[in-house]
Design a protein around this motif. Structure first.
Motif, PDB file in Angstrom:
ATOM      1  N   PHE A  57     -17.149  10.240   5.426  1.00  0.00           N
ATOM      2  CA  PHE A  57     -17.521  10.938   4.179  1.00  0.00           C
ATOM      3  C   PHE A  57     -16.364  11.354   3.403  1.00  0.00           C
ATOM      4  O   PHE A  57     -16.512  12.407   2.574  1.00  0.00           O
ATOM      5  CB  PHE A  57     -18.334  12.336   4.449  1.00  0.00           C
ATOM      6  N   LEU A  58     -15.403  10.381   3.203  1.00  0.00           N
ATOM      7  CA  LEU A  58     -14.263  10.535   2.320  1.00  0.00           C
ATOM      8  C   LEU A  58     -15.006  10.135   0.727  1.00  0.00           C
ATOM      9  O   LEU A  58     -15.468   9.025   0.824  1.00  0.00           O
ATOM     10  CB  LEU A  58     -13.089   9.424   2.641  1.00  0.00           C
ATOM     11  N   VAL A  65     -14.262  10.919  -3.352  1.00  0.00           N
ATOM     12  CA  VAL A  65     -13.675  11.843  -4.558  1.00  0.00           C
ATOM     13  C   VAL A  65     -14.534  11.492  -5.866  1.00  0.00           C
ATOM     14  O   VAL A  65     -14.938  10.413  -5.938  1.00  0.00           O
ATOM     15  CB  VAL A  65     -12.363  11.015  -5.102  1.00  0.00           C
ATOM     16  N   PHE A  78       0.359   4.288   0.027  1.00  0.00           N
ATOM     17  CA  PHE A  78       0.270   5.199   0.898  1.00  0.00           C
ATOM     18  C   PHE A  78       0.148   4.676   2.472  1.00  0.00           C
ATOM     19  O   PHE A  78       0.727   5.289   3.237  1.00  0.00           O
ATOM     20  CB  PHE A  78      -1.149   6.226   0.597  1.00  0.00           C
ATOM     21  N   TRP A  79      -0.739   3.928   2.569  1.00  0.00           N
ATOM     22  CA  TRP A  79      -1.055   3.121   3.865  1.00  0.00           C
ATOM     23  C   TRP A  79       0.320   2.624   4.603  1.00  0.00           C
ATOM     24  O   TRP A  79       0.318   2.632   5.798  1.00  0.00           O
ATOM     25  CB  TRP A  79      -2.120   2.255   3.901  1.00  0.00           C
ATOM     26  N   HIS A 131       0.845  -1.175  -0.046  1.00  0.00           N
ATOM     27  CA  HIS A 131       0.076  -0.047  -0.182  1.00  0.00           C
ATOM     28  C   HIS A 131       0.873   1.225  -0.106  1.00  0.00           C
ATOM     29  O   HIS A 131       1.423   1.570   0.982  1.00  0.00           O
ATOM     30  CB  HIS A 131      -0.916  -0.035   1.356  1.00  0.00           C
ATOM     31  N   LEU A 168      -8.200  -2.605   4.452  1.00  0.00           N
ATOM     32  CA  LEU A 168      -6.995  -1.614   4.516  1.00  0.00           C
ATOM     33  C   LEU A 168      -6.083  -1.814   5.659  1.00  0.00           C
ATOM     34  O   LEU A 168      -6.589  -2.511   6.522  1.00  0.00           O
ATOM     35  CB  LEU A 168      -7.347  -0.193   4.607  1.00  0.00           C
ATOM     36  N   ARG A 200      -4.776   9.145  -7.063  1.00  0.00           N
ATOM     37  CA  ARG A 200      -4.097   9.572  -5.587  1.00  0.00           C
ATOM     38  C   ARG A 200      -4.701  10.979  -4.877  1.00  0.00           C
ATOM     39  O   ARG A 200      -3.774  11.442  -4.303  1.00  0.00           O
ATOM     40  CB  ARG A 200      -2.721   9.415  -5.888  1.00  0.00           C
ATOM     41  N   LEU A 201      -5.885  11.245  -5.059  1.00  0.00           N
ATOM     42  CA  LEU A 201      -6.385  12.380  -4.461  1.00  0.00           C
ATOM     43  C   LEU A 201      -6.793  12.139  -3.032  1.00  0.00           C
ATOM     44  O   LEU A 201      -6.607  12.771  -2.038  1.00  0.00           O
ATOM     45  CB  LEU A 201      -7.700  12.976  -5.398  1.00  0.00           C
ATOM     46  N   ALA A 202      -7.171  10.746  -2.783  1.00  0.00           N
ATOM     47  CA  ALA A 202      -7.788  10.508  -1.445  1.00  0.00           C
ATOM     48  C   ALA A 202      -6.602  10.559  -0.505  1.00  0.00           C
ATOM     49  O   ALA A 202      -6.795  11.054   0.540  1.00  0.00           O
ATOM     50  CB  ALA A 202      -8.221   8.785  -1.538  1.00  0.00           C
ATOM     51  N   PRO A 203      -5.306  10.070  -0.693  1.00  0.00           N
ATOM     52  CA  PRO A 203      -4.235  10.263   0.067  1.00  0.00           C
ATOM     53  C   PRO A 203      -3.895  11.537   0.596  1.00  0.00           C
ATOM     54  O   PRO A 203      -3.570  11.886   1.600  1.00  0.00           O
ATOM     55  CB  PRO A 203      -2.891   9.447  -0.682  1.00  0.00           C
ATOM     56  N   ARG A 222     -11.155   9.594 -10.012  1.00  0.00           N
ATOM     57  CA  ARG A 222     -10.845   8.531  -9.495  1.00  0.00           C
ATOM     58  C   ARG A 222      -9.369   7.884  -9.713  1.00  0.00           C
ATOM     59  O   ARG A 222      -9.091   8.120 -10.781  1.00  0.00           O
ATOM     60  CB  ARG A 222     -12.036   7.561  -9.441  1.00  0.00           C
ATOM     61  N   SER A 223      -8.649   7.249  -8.858  1.00  0.00           N
ATOM     62  CA  SER A 223      -7.666   6.499  -9.141  1.00  0.00           C
ATOM     63  C   SER A 223      -6.459   7.483  -9.431  1.00  0.00           C
ATOM     64  O   SER A 223      -5.520   7.066 -10.077  1.00  0.00           O
ATOM     65  CB  SER A 223      -7.569   5.552 -10.261  1.00  0.00           C
TER      66      SER A 223
HETATM   67  S1  MYA Z   1     -15.393   5.127   4.247  1.00  0.00           S
HETATM   68  C1  MYA Z   1     -16.108   5.634   2.733  1.00  0.00           C
HETATM   69  C2  MYA Z   1     -15.137   5.824   1.791  1.00  0.00           C
HETATM   70  N1  MYA Z   1     -15.915   6.144   0.334  1.00  0.00           N
HETATM   71  C3  MYA Z   1     -16.261   5.815  -0.528  1.00  0.00           C
HETATM   72  O1  MYA Z   1     -16.294   4.416  -0.496  1.00  0.00           O
HETATM   73  C4  MYA Z   1     -16.906   6.485  -1.645  1.00  0.00           C
HETATM   74  C5  MYA Z   1     -16.693   6.147  -2.923  1.00  0.00           C
HETATM   75  N2  MYA Z   1     -15.442   6.055  -3.289  1.00  0.00           N
HETATM   76  C6  MYA Z   1     -14.399   6.908  -3.533  1.00  0.00           C
HETATM   77  O2  MYA Z   1     -14.909   8.146  -3.440  1.00  0.00           O
HETATM   78  C7  MYA Z   1     -13.162   6.715  -3.605  1.00  0.00           C
HETATM   79  O3  MYA Z   1     -12.950   5.629  -4.374  1.00  0.00           O
HETATM   80  C8  MYA Z   1     -12.327   6.950  -2.478  1.00  0.00           C
HETATM   81  C9  MYA Z   1     -10.593   6.451  -2.708  1.00  0.00           C
HETATM   82  C10 MYA Z   1     -12.356   8.323  -1.866  1.00  0.00           C
HETATM   83  C11 MYA Z   1     -12.706   5.955  -1.305  1.00  0.00           C
HETATM   84  N3  MYA Z   1     -10.331   4.802   3.271  1.00  0.00           N
HETATM   85  O4  MYA Z   1      -7.343   8.761  -4.607  1.00  0.00           O
HETATM   86  P1  MYA Z   1      -6.795   7.235  -4.804  1.00  0.00           P
HETATM   87  C12 MYA Z   1      -6.792   4.351  -0.340  1.00  0.00           C
HETATM   88  C13 MYA Z   1      -9.017   4.925   3.175  1.00  0.00           C
HETATM   89  O5  MYA Z   1      -6.378   6.944  -6.104  1.00  0.00           O
HETATM   90  P2  MYA Z   1      -9.699   6.577  -5.159  1.00  0.00           P
HETATM   91  C14 MYA Z   1     -14.969   6.559   4.867  1.00  0.00           C
HETATM   92  O6  MYA Z   1     -15.374   7.725   4.760  1.00  0.00           O
HETATM   93  C15 MYA Z   1      -6.175   3.093  -1.044  1.00  0.00           C
HETATM   94  O7  MYA Z   1      -6.060   1.993  -0.393  1.00  0.00           O
HETATM   95  N4  MYA Z   1      -8.048   4.800   2.223  1.00  0.00           N
HETATM   96  O8  MYA Z   1      -8.199   6.280  -4.849  1.00  0.00           O
HETATM   97  C16 MYA Z   1     -13.845   6.539   6.229  1.00  0.00           C
HETATM   98  C17 MYA Z   1      -5.055   3.570  -1.791  1.00  0.00           C
HETATM   99  O9  MYA Z   1      -3.954   3.738  -0.694  1.00  0.00           O
HETATM  100  P3  MYA Z   1      -2.701   2.642  -0.822  1.00  0.00           P
HETATM  101  C18 MYA Z   1      -8.773   4.344   1.102  1.00  0.00           C
HETATM  102  O10 MYA Z   1     -10.681   5.299  -5.488  1.00  0.00           O
HETATM  103  C19 MYA Z   1     -12.697   7.134   5.571  1.00  0.00           C
HETATM  104  C20 MYA Z   1      -5.450   5.108  -2.081  1.00  0.00           C
HETATM  105  O11 MYA Z   1      -6.654   5.501  -1.318  1.00  0.00           O
HETATM  106  C21 MYA Z   1     -10.088   4.042   0.826  1.00  0.00           C
HETATM  107  O12 MYA Z   1      -9.704   7.583  -6.152  1.00  0.00           O
HETATM  108  C22 MYA Z   1     -11.231   6.959   6.284  1.00  0.00           C
HETATM  109  C23 MYA Z   1      -5.799   5.267  -3.526  1.00  0.00           C
HETATM  110  O13 MYA Z   1      -5.953   6.605  -3.544  1.00  0.00           O
HETATM  111  C24 MYA Z   1     -10.832   4.234   1.960  1.00  0.00           C
HETATM  112  N5  MYA Z   1     -12.101   3.994   1.890  1.00  0.00           N
HETATM  113  O14 MYA Z   1     -10.456   7.398  -4.111  1.00  0.00           O
HETATM  114  C25 MYA Z   1      -9.982   7.498   5.732  1.00  0.00           C
HETATM  115  N6  MYA Z   1     -10.272   3.651  -0.494  1.00  0.00           N
HETATM  116  O15 MYA Z   1      -2.166   2.845  -2.141  1.00  0.00           O
HETATM  117  C26 MYA Z   1      -8.705   7.459   6.563  1.00  0.00           C
HETATM  118  C27 MYA Z   1      -8.958   3.716  -0.912  1.00  0.00           C
HETATM  119  O16 MYA Z   1      -1.818   2.858   0.382  1.00  0.00           O
HETATM  120  C28 MYA Z   1      -8.807   8.448   7.676  1.00  0.00           C
HETATM  121  N7  MYA Z   1      -8.336   4.077  -0.005  1.00  0.00           N
HETATM  122  O17 MYA Z   1      -3.446   1.190  -0.929  1.00  0.00           O
HETATM  123  C29 MYA Z   1      -7.552   8.255   8.676  1.00  0.00           C
HETATM  124  C30 MYA Z   1      -7.334   9.200   9.762  1.00  0.00           C
HETATM  125  C31 MYA Z   1      -7.110  10.507   9.414  1.00  0.00           C
HETATM  126  C32 MYA Z   1      -7.208  11.437  10.515  1.00  0.00           C
HETATM  127  C33 MYA Z   1      -6.449  11.240  11.423  1.00  0.00           C
HETATM  128  C34 MYA Z   1      -6.314  12.295  12.422  1.00  0.00           C
HETATM  129  C35 MYA Z   1      -5.525  12.084  13.733  1.00  0.00           C
END
Ligand code: MYA
Length: 452
Positions: free
Chosen positions: A203-204, A206, A55-56, A53, A243, A214-217, A211-212
């Motif tokens: 509410f994360l 994009v 990012f993670w 991962h 994850l 890397r805006l989520a990171p 999509r895809s």
């Molecule tokens: S869970 C609800 C999540 N939202 C959705 O499922 C809605 C529909 N999907 C989308 O909008 C997109 O597909 C999302 C990813 C935005 C999910 N949580 O930008 P990318 C990693 C965390 O190219 P996209 C909720 O809201 C993925 O493993 N990471 O991907 C809780 C990869 O990283 P790596 C996720 O598909 C959220 C990277 O993103 C998730 O365009 C908690 C790819 O980025 C996910 N659900 O956008 C967030 N899905 O390469 C974490 C994919 O490493 C909070 N990824 O595998 C952490 C704490 C932060 C605060 C800390 C404070 C101290």
């Protein structure tokens, strides 16, 4: 995570610990912990988890075999009674100070900029609503998409102590159109008896067009930076996807309330051994509550119901530490957002409470049905009646409120009613995550937390 809970593992454990009846309960618990640790290490080695991962793997979450083995070693240290070892199983993964946090926002791709959403402004609330309504979570077959209402969103992101700065969004510089969002709200959590100041992330999203890329990171890093600047360094969140950082995994169960409609939209099917008429009949719910004095919760119940819930939640390993004001915000009824019910003793002491929140889904492709109306089980405590009876009354109320289906996770004591009240197991898992806080794995029935 649930792989570790297979029948073979737990059967082994029972045999060995039962074998020596002279051992004290503490010693037996220690041995069980050692066996768990060894089993975990062995299974992890065999699993050879090679997923990387990008990012993670850079974030402070429990994420690889090394961490898992470390957990195992710590469990062994505790089991062998080494002083101070217990402290190591909880605490920050990465120690930080506000002074050490980057002051500038993370850069965005050209043409985009950061903004915050003031959801008390109708136009900004609309922008958030529209982004989510068109781009948020869908089922695997893309038939249904969550459609959180505007009132729900306001409620979900504005609890006591919320900060607008943490309702973060990305918009196009030229048009102002929203392309991404993520929110954080303050919530102290109890994790294995330790109170930790955290935020809940939700509410994360994009936009589908971005999509895809890397805006989520970037959204996650920027919300982390902003939260860190408030002096908070840990977070809790749930997600359907697996994850790094998961501490447990729960499963959704569904109880049909409007069986025919659910069949029509393709949410469920008529079982092969039933007709539509039988299935409709079997899914009937009481039109009147059975529990004596069952009624909607009111302001006068708040202090008593808060105490009832917090005493109950103390039985679980992970739960929110709710103040009375937070409890009032989250649980007191709000039209089409959250429903809650109580029954009290003659002197007004709250003895039982149950609640659900409203989360409809759009039927993405259906020609006539626009939505499935779904109630989600929230916090329920039964002290003078069986939980099953209380929840059956709750099902009746949900149906009266126009809900088509009642969903519940197998967290807390929900297993006590799921089967008997005819809930069917769904195909979706919900993973629970902690960011920057060590925590041993928890089973669903050890989780006292429901996120929206
Ligand atoms: S869970 C609800 C999540 N939202 C959705 O499922 C809605 C529909 N999907 C989308 O909008 C997109 O597909 C999302 C990813 C935005 C999910 N949580 O930008 P990318 C990693 C965390 O190219 P996209 C909720 O809201 C993925 O493993 N990471 O991907 C809780 C990869 O990283 P790596 C996720 O598909 C959220 C990277 O993103 C998730 O365009 C908690 C790819 O980025 C996910 N659900 O956008 C967030 N899905 O390469 C974490 C994919 O490493 C909070 N990824 O595998 C952490 C704490 C932060 C605060 C800390 C404070 C101290």
């Amino acid at each position: 995570m649930s792989e570790f809970n297979n029948g073979a593992g737990s059967a082994d454990k029972k045999e060995d610990t039962k074998g020596d009846s002279k051992l004290s309960l503490t010693e037996q618990a220690r041995i069980a912990k050692i066996q768990d640790a060894v089993l975990r290490a062995r299974m992890l080695r065999e699993k050879k988890d090679t997923t990387s991962h990008k990012f993670w793997d850079t974030q402070p979450v429990v994420r690889d075999i090394k961490d898992e083995l470390e957990k195992g070693v710590q469990a062994l240290q505790i089991a062998s009674g080494k002083e101070g070892a217990a402290e190591k199983t909880s605490g920050y993964i990465k120690e930080q100070t506000v002074e050490g946090i980057r002051k500038e926002p993370y850069p965005l791709p050209a043409g985009f900029e950061w903004c915050v959403l003031d959801v008390n402004d109708a136009e900004q609330l609309d922008m958030m609503y529209n982004l989510l309504n068109r781009n948020y979570v869908e089922d695997d077959d893309n038939m249904f998409r969550f459609d959180y209402s505007r009132d729900f969103l306001k409620w979900a992101v504005c609890p006591p102590g919320y900060k607008v700065d943490l309702h973060l969004a990305v918009r196009a510089q030229k048009t102002g159109k929203l392309f991404g969002v993520i929110t954080a709200i303050p919530q102290a959590m109890m994790v294995e008896g330790v109170k930790v100041e955290m935020v809940e992330i939700n509410f994360l999203c994009v936009h589908k067009k971005l999509r895809s890329k890397r805006l989520a990171p970037v959204l996650i890093k920027e919300i982390t930076r902003r939260v860190n600047l408030t002096g908070v360094f840990s977070a809790v969140y749930t997600a359907g996807v697996v994850l790094p950082g998961s501490i447990g995994c729960a499963r959704y169960y569904h109880r049909s309330l409007q069986f025919k409609k659910l069949v029509e939209v393709g949410f469920t099917r008529v079982p092969s051994n039933q007709t539509m008429a039988t299935a409709v009949k079997l899914n009937r719910v009481p039109s009147q509550p059975v529990t004596n004095g069952f009624r909607a919760m009111e302001e006068r119940d708040v202090v008593g119901a808060h105490k009832l819930l917090m005493d109950y939640l103390a039985n679980f390993k992970v739960y929110p530490f709710l103040t009375v004001d937070e409890f009032r915000h989250w649980i007191l009824p709000k039209n089409k957002v959250v429903n809650s019910y109580v029954s009290t003793s003659a002197d007004g002491t709250v003895e039982n409470m149950c609640s659900f929140y409203h989360l409809p889904s759009s039927c993405v492709k259906h020609p006539t049905h626009s939505h499935i109306f779904a109630a989600y089980s929230y916090y329920n405590v039964a002290t003078t009646v069986p939980l099953k009876q209380l929840m059956n009354d709750c099902l009746g109320q949900a149906k009266a409120e126009g809900q088509d289906v009642f969903n519940a996770l197998n967290v807390m004591e929900n297993d006590k009613f799921l089967h008997d009240l005819r809930f069917g197991m769904g195909d979706g898992n919900l993973n629970y995550y902690l960011f920057n806080w060590k925590c041993p794995d928890v089973q669903p029935e050890e989780i006292g937390l429901v996120l929206l």
